[in-house]
Design a protein around this motif. Structure first.
Motif, PDB file in Angstrom:
ATOM      1  N   SER A   4      12.453  -2.071   4.364  1.00  0.00           N
ATOM      2  CA  SER A   4      13.763  -1.083   4.413  1.00  0.00           C
ATOM      3  C   SER A   4      14.496  -1.131   2.999  1.00  0.00           C
ATOM      4  CB  SER A   4      14.610  -0.968   5.347  1.00  0.00           C
ATOM      5  OG  SER A   4      15.523  -0.178   5.225  1.00  0.00           O
ATOM      6  N   MET A  28      10.100   8.973   1.253  1.00  0.00           N
ATOM      7  CA  MET A  28       9.191   8.334   2.016  1.00  0.00           C
ATOM      8  C   MET A  28       8.670   9.453   3.006  1.00  0.00           C
ATOM      9  SD  MET A  28       7.367   6.219   3.704  1.00  0.00           S
ATOM     10  CE  MET A  28       7.898   5.197   2.211  1.00  0.00           C
ATOM     11  N   VAL A  76       5.140  -6.737  12.434  1.00  0.00           N
ATOM     12  CA  VAL A  76       4.684  -6.069  11.536  1.00  0.00           C
ATOM     13  C   VAL A  76       5.368  -5.928  10.213  1.00  0.00           C
ATOM     14  CG1 VAL A  76       3.434  -4.178  13.054  1.00  0.00           C
ATOM     15  CG2 VAL A  76       5.722  -3.692  12.010  1.00  0.00           C
ATOM     16  N   ALA A 127      12.297   3.468   4.212  1.00  0.00           N
ATOM     17  CA  ALA A 127      11.585   2.394   4.951  1.00  0.00           C
ATOM     18  C   ALA A 127       9.854   2.535   4.722  1.00  0.00           C
ATOM     19  CB  ALA A 127      11.979   2.042   6.326  1.00  0.00           C
ATOM     20  N   ILE A 128       9.282   1.329   4.538  1.00  0.00           N
ATOM     21  CA  ILE A 128       7.713   1.490   4.822  1.00  0.00           C
ATOM     22  C   ILE A 128       7.261   0.545   5.591  1.00  0.00           C
ATOM     23  CG2 ILE A 128       7.939   0.154   2.677  1.00  0.00           C
ATOM     24  CD1 ILE A 128       5.351   1.651   1.355  1.00  0.00           C
ATOM     25  N   VAL A 129       6.421   1.056   6.611  1.00  0.00           N
ATOM     26  CA  VAL A 129       5.892   0.215   7.651  1.00  0.00           C
ATOM     27  C   VAL A 129       4.434   0.038   7.833  1.00  0.00           C
ATOM     28  CG1 VAL A 129       6.046   0.017  10.357  1.00  0.00           C
ATOM     29  CG2 VAL A 129       8.095   1.045   8.914  1.00  0.00           C
ATOM     30  N   GLU A 130       4.004  -0.837   7.903  1.00  0.00           N
ATOM     31  CA  GLU A 130       2.463  -1.328   8.039  1.00  0.00           C
ATOM     32  C   GLU A 130       2.044  -0.493   9.269  1.00  0.00           C
ATOM     33  OE1 GLU A 130       1.112  -5.434   8.046  1.00  0.00           O
ATOM     34  OE2 GLU A 130      -0.984  -4.589   7.894  1.00  0.00           O
ATOM     35  N   ALA A 165       6.844  -4.758   7.233  1.00  0.00           N
ATOM     36  CA  ALA A 165       8.044  -3.531   7.101  1.00  0.00           C
ATOM     37  C   ALA A 165       9.246  -3.839   5.763  1.00  0.00           C
ATOM     38  CB  ALA A 165       8.869  -3.232   8.216  1.00  0.00           C
ATOM     39  N   ASP A 223      17.339   6.708   7.612  1.00  0.00           N
ATOM     40  CA  ASP A 223      15.868   6.952   7.654  1.00  0.00           C
ATOM     41  C   ASP A 223      15.269   6.827   9.240  1.00  0.00           C
ATOM     42  OD1 ASP A 223      13.388   7.777   6.849  1.00  0.00           O
ATOM     43  OD2 ASP A 223      12.910   6.125   5.511  1.00  0.00           O
ATOM     44  N   VAL A 260       1.716   2.596   9.525  1.00  0.00           N
ATOM     45  CA  VAL A 260       2.456   3.977   9.487  1.00  0.00           C
ATOM     46  C   VAL A 260       2.360   4.553   8.255  1.00  0.00           C
ATOM     47  CG1 VAL A 260       4.419   5.443  10.164  1.00  0.00           C
ATOM     48  CG2 VAL A 260       4.009   3.315  11.565  1.00  0.00           C
ATOM     49  N   HIS A 261       2.722   3.943   7.273  1.00  0.00           N
ATOM     50  CA  HIS A 261       2.965   4.255   5.966  1.00  0.00           C
ATOM     51  C   HIS A 261       1.765   3.743   5.085  1.00  0.00           C
ATOM     52  CE1 HIS A 261       7.029   4.704   7.536  1.00  0.00           C
ATOM     53  NE2 HIS A 261       6.941   6.007   7.105  1.00  0.00           N
TER      54      HIS A 261
END
Lengths: 329, 329
Positions: free
Chosen positions: A133, B1, A129, A47-50, A131, B123, A52-53
């Motif tokens: 996954s 990630m 936000v 996952a990639i989250v605004e 995000a 994750d 955070v990543h």
């Protein structure tokens, strides 16, 4: 799950994704996607989250899509699996318009297409936000063909598939644009590319799996932290000679301009190169197999009796294992 | 990630999840989970996001975990697939401590165990809001055994597997606790359960698939909106007689206490019953098969020539298809 009635947007997204692979009977638009897999499957979630990543706007939207799927595919590379299908959840904030969603989708689709991956399904919901996954599914003839983390034994070679530190340098360049002038243009572009659009080492991973790799992991958390994963799972210690670890061209100038040690960046993670353990006798054929797909294999250390990871500096000192989390915002 | 270095929490989560299924060679803790599936697989993704799909503390944490996986499994039910594996991303806000993460995990694990699902990977990342995305994988002997949305033809029976409107009533009860006194305790508990801990109709879905179901969908967006999906995919119209649609016991009293029409709640979605199209000749055996697994099958309408969905009210009026999105916060 209740979905927003964004059927038009979903239809537009569907048009931008790679066409269905041969094995898929039903794709996007039904309750579930149907495939008829042969042999073993490897499945990974990333996952990639605004916030955070990544941060907008420094991180372009197409790169968000690219990185979300690339990092999930990188886990398949670390298993030596052939990439197959992907399933995506996109959490969309009110601040992201349809065009923004499609930009993300284009980045994701381009990376999927480059690696022959079919995006077969997913979910689109509102979210406070931005995000994503991604669940990525890869394939192998049988489970024994796939490489876990636990197969390393004492006295084997520890190898890297490329230079590291570029992603951490790229992150510093995104966060502190004022240091960009200290870095040669080529090195800068390479570092930004590594941070924004990492490349999963899928062909290299398969070549290593076919060459007898005993344990393998992709460098997401950083060389020390990821080596620790192999050491712990395999019940061995790992010693790495930092002078043998190749560094991305941007590492020295970015470290200099930002007041950090080059090794900090090298251990910063997110490079998505592979760390692989091989029997010494398998090294020559593994090197040939990796070269045949355009990659490289650099011996950087050995497995030893004991536990934990030692990172030896050229001068004789040592770094502790573990990621350098303070690099992360 | 890049992951947070929350290895202890991940180890605790791992202990709480159902043990590996027989077919899995590698589970949580490697780069990817490995399975050796036979026949066809059906894969579905569903996400649940704080502030969009639920609000704390009215929505207990174990229910968040339950609902996240239950809604993904419900998609497999609508395909007639046997549930197999699940992969979970948990986005953890700073406001959620380890105990809270484990509560979510317990709800998810209980639902997984109830349905024989192995949670093989996932994750865990930081996130500004609590969110889960679940990828559920189901199995069938072959792709033909799975039921999509596009197989309905004109002149077939449209059936429901249970009473609806309970989830919408439950949502109103959560949002407006002051109306609870107007609702009998049993009906109230049932409605809250339906909203908080919906049950995927997996056995019923498989019974219907084996009984010749032509098209099937789970009621997530609402009877009208979901019937529209079958109508559009199959190229037919659908007429539903609302007087034949069974309503949950809480619908009348909650509608009365909150100043809404009972039909609004009935169409509110999230009940996760199945809507199924069958040839009339297949109805008797389908009813028997569904009863044999403890379910019911209620004929509520017909497929007709044309397009779109008509919902006929008892008095002779008609509702438009489509979900009632204003029920959603």
């Amino acid at each position: 799950m209740r979905r927003s009635p964004e059927f038009d947007l979903i239809a537009a997204i569907r048009e931008r994704l790679p066409p269905l692979a041969g094995g898929a009977a039903i794709g996007i638009g039904d309750d579930a996607a149907v495939t008829v897999p042969e042999g073993a499957t490897a499945t990974s979630v990333d996952a990639i989250v605004e916030g955070v990543h990544f941060r907008r706007p420094a991180f372009p939207l197409d790169a968000v899509g690219h990185k979300a799927i690339a990092t999930a595919l990188s886990d398949l590379a670390a298993m030596g699996a052939a990439p197959g299908e992907a399933y995506v959840w996109l959490g969309r904030p009110e601040t992201l318009d349809d065009a923004g969603c499609l930009e993300i989708c284009d980045g994701l689709a381009a990376c999927a297409a480059e690696h022959g991956v079919a995006v077969l399904g997913g979910d689109l919901t509102a979210s406070p936000v931005l995000a994503l996954s991604v669940t990525a599914v890869g394939h192998a003839p049988d489970a024994r063909s796939l490489v876990g983390r636990s197969g390393a034994a004492v006295g084997e070679a520890v190898c890297l598939t490329g230079a590291i530190g570029g992603a951490a340098a790229g992150l510093l360049l995104l966060d502190r644009p004022e240091i960009a002038d200290s870095v040669p243009a080529g090195a800068r572009a390479e570092a930004l590319q590594r941070q924004l659009r990492p490349q999963p080492q899928l062909a290299v991973g398969r070549a290593l799996a076919a060459s007898g790799a005993r344990a393998m992991i992709d460098l997401s958390d950083g060389l020390g932290a990821d080596a620790e994963q192999i050491a712990a799972a395999s019940g061995v210690g790992i010693r790495i000679e930092m002078e043998r670890v190749p560094l991305a061209a941007a590492v020295e100038p970015v470290a200099g301009a930002s007041g950090r040690e080059p090794h900090e960046l090298a251990l910063g993670g997110e490079d998505y190169e592979l760390l692989c353990v091989l029997r010494s006798g398998d090294l020559p054929k593994a090197r040939d197999a990796v070269r045949a797909v355009g990659g490289q294999l650099i011996e950087v250390g050995r497995t030893v009796a004991g536990r934990g990871v030692g990172l030896r500096l050229p001068g004789g000192g040592a770094l502790q294992g573990g990621g350098y989390d303070h690099l992360r915002r």
